[in-house]
Write an enzyme that holds these catalytic residues in place. Structure first.
Site, short mmCIF file in Angstrom:
data_model
loop_
_atom_site.label_atom_id
_atom_site.label_comp_id
_atom_site.label_asym_id
_atom_site.label_seq_id
_atom_site.Cartn_x
_atom_site.Cartn_y
_atom_site.Cartn_z
N GLU A 81 -9.09 -5.83 12.56
CA GLU A 81 -10.18 -6.44 13.33
C GLU A 81 -9.99 -7.95 13.45
O GLU A 81 -10.63 -8.60 14.28
CB GLU A 81 -11.55 -6.09 12.71
CG GLU A 81 -11.77 -6.58 11.28
CD GLU A 81 -11.24 -5.61 10.23
OE1 GLU A 81 -10.22 -4.94 10.48
OE2 GLU A 81 -11.85 -5.54 9.14
N GLU A 86 -1.85 -11.26 -5.97
CA GLU A 86 -1.38 -11.61 -4.63
C GLU A 86 -2.27 -12.71 -4.05
O GLU A 86 -3.48 -12.50 -3.86
CB GLU A 86 -1.42 -10.38 -3.71
CG GLU A 86 -0.90 -10.69 -2.33
CD GLU A 86 -0.81 -9.47 -1.42
OE1 GLU A 86 -1.78 -8.68 -1.39
OE2 GLU A 86 0.21 -9.31 -0.75
N CYS A 122 4.22 -9.59 3.41
CA CYS A 122 4.29 -8.73 2.22
C CYS A 122 5.62 -8.90 1.51
O CYS A 122 5.77 -8.49 0.37
CB CYS A 122 4.07 -7.27 2.60
SG CYS A 122 5.39 -6.62 3.61
N PHE A 141 -3.49 -7.65 9.41
CA PHE A 141 -3.52 -8.76 10.37
C PHE A 141 -2.19 -9.49 10.49
O PHE A 141 -1.96 -10.18 11.47
CB PHE A 141 -4.61 -9.78 9.96
CG PHE A 141 -4.19 -10.67 8.82
CD1 PHE A 141 -3.40 -11.79 9.05
CD2 PHE A 141 -4.57 -10.39 7.51
CE1 PHE A 141 -2.99 -12.60 7.99
CE2 PHE A 141 -4.17 -11.20 6.45
CZ PHE A 141 -3.38 -12.30 6.70
N LYS A 182 -5.21 1.80 15.08
CA LYS A 182 -6.38 0.96 14.80
C LYS A 182 -5.87 -0.37 14.25
O LYS A 182 -5.49 -0.48 13.09
CB LYS A 182 -7.34 1.61 13.78
CG LYS A 182 -8.67 0.85 13.78
CD LYS A 182 -9.38 0.73 12.46
CE LYS A 182 -8.87 -0.22 11.45
NZ LYS A 182 -9.07 -1.66 11.71
N SER A 187 -3.85 -4.26 2.03
CA SER A 187 -3.92 -4.68 0.63
C SER A 187 -3.94 -3.45 -0.29
O SER A 187 -4.30 -2.35 0.12
CB SER A 187 -5.18 -5.52 0.43
OG SER A 187 -6.31 -4.74 0.77
P1 NAD Z 1 -6.69 -5.27 4.42
O1 NAD Z 1 -6.39 -4.26 3.36
O2 NAD Z 1 -7.84 -6.16 4.24
O3 NAD Z 1 -6.90 -4.53 5.83
C1 NAD Z 1 -5.91 -3.70 6.39
C2 NAD Z 1 -6.55 -2.70 7.32
O4 NAD Z 1 -7.39 -1.83 6.56
C3 NAD Z 1 -7.44 -3.29 8.40
O5 NAD Z 1 -7.16 -2.62 9.61
C4 NAD Z 1 -8.85 -2.99 7.92
O6 NAD Z 1 -9.76 -2.78 8.99
C5 NAD Z 1 -8.66 -1.70 7.17
N1 NAD Z 1 -9.62 -1.47 6.06
C6 NAD Z 1 -10.24 -2.40 5.30
N2 NAD Z 1 -11.00 -1.79 4.36
C7 NAD Z 1 -10.83 -0.44 4.54
C8 NAD Z 1 -11.36 0.71 3.89
N3 NAD Z 1 -12.20 0.61 2.86
N4 NAD Z 1 -10.99 1.93 4.35
C9 NAD Z 1 -10.13 2.05 5.39
N5 NAD Z 1 -9.60 0.99 6.04
C10 NAD Z 1 -9.95 -0.25 5.63
O7 NAD Z 1 -5.33 -6.11 4.62
P2 NAD Z 1 -5.10 -7.41 5.51
O8 NAD Z 1 -5.79 -8.56 4.88
O9 NAD Z 1 -5.33 -7.11 6.94
O10 NAD Z 1 -3.52 -7.58 5.35
C11 NAD Z 1 -2.93 -8.26 4.29
C12 NAD Z 1 -2.46 -7.31 3.21
O11 NAD Z 1 -1.52 -6.38 3.77
C13 NAD Z 1 -1.71 -8.00 2.09
O12 NAD Z 1 -2.13 -7.44 0.88
C14 NAD Z 1 -0.25 -7.67 2.37
O13 NAD Z 1 0.58 -7.68 1.23
C15 NAD Z 1 -0.38 -6.30 2.93
N6 NAD Z 1 0.79 -5.92 3.71
C16 NAD Z 1 1.66 -5.04 3.14
C17 NAD Z 1 2.81 -4.67 3.82
C18 NAD Z 1 3.77 -3.73 3.19
O14 NAD Z 1 4.74 -3.36 3.84
N7 NAD Z 1 3.57 -3.33 1.96
C19 NAD Z 1 3.05 -5.19 5.10
C20 NAD Z 1 2.13 -6.08 5.67
C21 NAD Z 1 1.00 -6.43 4.95
#
Ligand code: NAD
Length: 484
Positions: A178, A384, A283, A151, A175, A228
């Protein structure tokens, strides 16, 4: 006013998902529901993959120069609608308008690099590997790729991948998160003007069930995930199980080390931007400060003074310096961490729980928060938080700071503030993090450099952006020839 359901974009057309299930999308500054996002079904996913698969061969045989021109057109439309895309990011994500402009600029930069594809995806050859026998390595695209996005950068993150995938001759499905599906929907509306052939880029909305359907689909070649760490691990494992390429970028806990010889005023400004920009939901956000020796007293004082003055509010107000966090749930999680910090004995120097934004009583605001007397074993120092919470840990030496960094399971970024070239060299040589800042608070690689972390922040080998992305989206086929 009726709330709009965002649609999927498949095979060059806007299509309604077959799903009956929708999720609310909120404006985090006001708490209002601004759209509904469908949880696309297996059938929706199958439709998108079929379209992308059917488009692949013609696109793959389109000359790279022609594909590069599609990138020029994409850049032109993104420039044209730049401001509207940035405002959309603010409305669904909450960040400030300047932060949103910054991320749209980064998205465009990736299109610019990908438009150099005729020069970047050339193969190589060697004559006479044996007498009269020549050998060449061809660089070829592979098929249908997709990304699962987080997000926090709804415009930029899919662009760490999509331009490279498409420029190299693959077809693509995005994708979005959401929680922030509107930005990519807008971008796809504009992208229609870039006139890419139907099926080359597709948009499928949904949650983890949609992501899972994409991962399991037999006609998908690979996935780029950003989110995450627990989910990155699941996606990496599932991709391996289904025989797909994967690059999975996870969470972070980034340390900022400040030496007593640092240029304090500039250091403080850099740390405040790092920790509280995007309300800490980056991140690359610094979330622990390791204050070495005499750096501690002046640093602590100036950090609190600087952070206390930040104006919290709606990101669309140009005077706002920090927006809300993404959701009521995220706010609850962040407040939970603040409570854990207090329980563990850390001292609150600045308490963001009390922040008030009078115009927006229902927004998900947490003010800048600074903890002192934090120890490396506390959850606020290891986990985090993904919110505007900064922890100060006092250490005696550079070596001790490095030990703390080593003990953190994540390895996305780490920064050192110093005037010593020797220590700077030691730091970049030894610290296990994918992005190192030397007197830089947010070590964000520009588009021509690879972007990913180490340790629990990344699962895979080839990173996003630049040449790494090009290598991820292509294969090397070796041809050995002899002519009789
Ligand atoms: P999230 O992991 O909750 O969701 C990310 C995506 O994964 C969403 O599109 C979600 O629909 C999907 N998803 C959720 N559960 C899933 C599953 N079981 N199987 C497949 N897909 C699934 O992350 P968020 O809250 O949207 O974003 C924040 C996180 O992203 C933080 O941990 C942040 O550090 C990380 N982030 C990392 C970087 C990087 O470059 N390392 C960059 C941006 C954000």
């Amino acid at each position: 006013m009726s709330i709009q359901i965002v649609n999927n974009y498949i095979n060059g057309e806007w299509v309604r998902s077959e799903s009956d299930t929708t999720l609310d999308v909120h404006n985090p500054a006001t708490g209002e529901v601004i759209a509904k996002v469908p949880v696309s079904t297996d059938a929706d996913v199958d439709r998108a993959v079929k379209a992308a698969k059917e488009a692949f061969w013609e696109w793959r045989t389109t000359p790279p120069y022609t594909r590069a021109r599609a990138m020029f057109r994409l850049k032109a439309v993104l420039e044209e609608y730049f401001e509207d895309i940035a405002r959309t990011v603010v409305q669904e994500n909450g960040k400030t308008i300047d932060e949103a402009r910054g991320e749209v600029r980064r998205a465009i930069e990736n299109v610019e690099i990908a438009s150099a594809i005729p020069a970047l995806m050339t193969g190589y050859n060697l004559e006479d590997v044996s007498q009269g026998i020549d050998e060449e390595a061809l660089i070829q695209p592979l098929g249908v790729f997709f990304c699962i996005a987080p997000f926090n950068f709804p415009a930029m993150v899919p662009f760490w991948f999509m331009p490279y995938a498409v420029a190299t001759g693959n077809t693509y499905i995005i994708k979005p998160s959401e929680q922030t599906p509107i930005t990519q929907t807008r971008i796809f509306e504009y992208l229609e003007e870039a006139d890419l052939p139907p099926g080359v880029v597709n948009l499928v909305h949904g949650d983890k069930t949609t992501a899972q359907a994409l991962l399991e689909h037999p006609d998908v070649v690979g996935v780029s995930f950003v989110g995450s760490t627990p989910v990155a691990k699941i996606v990496y494992k599932t991709a391996a199980e289904y025989g797909k390429r994967a690059q999975c970028q996870g969470g972070a806990k980034n340390a900022l080390v400040v030496m007593p010889d640092a240029v304090m005023e500039r250091t403080v400004a850099a740390i405040i931007t790092s920790a509280f920009g995007n309300a800490g939901q980056r991140c690359l956000a610094g979330s622990i400060v390791l204050a070495v020796g005499d750096a501690y007293e002046p640093l602590k004082e100036q950090l609190v003074a600087g952070a206390a003055g930040l104006k919290v509010g709606n990101g669309l107000d140009p005077s706002t310096q920090m927006g809300p966090v993404i959701s009521a749930r995220a706010k609850e999680r962040i407040l939970g961490y603040i409570e854990q910090g207090l329980q563990a004995g850390a001292r609150l120097l600045l308490d963001g729980r009390t922040v008030k934004v009078p115009d927006h009583p229902n927004g998900y605001f947490v003010g800048p928060t600074i903890f002192d007397e934090v120890t490396p074993d506390m959850s606020i120092a290891r986990e985090e938080i993904f919110g505007p919470v900064l922890s100060i840990i006092r250490v005696d030496s550079f070596e001790q700071a490095l030990e703390v960094i080593d003990s953190i399971p994540y390895g996305n970024a780490a920064s050192l503030f110093t005037t010593s070239g020797k220590l700077a060299r030691e730091f970049k040589y030894r610290v296990k993090a994918g992005n190192i800042g030397i007197n830089i608070g947010i070590a964000a690689p520009i588009a021509s450099f690879p972007f990913a972390g180490m340790k629990d922040s990344f699962f895979g080998d080839l990173h996003g952006q630049g040449m790494d992305a090009i290598n991820f989206f292509t294969d090397r086929k070796v041809v050995i020839s002899r002519w009789f």
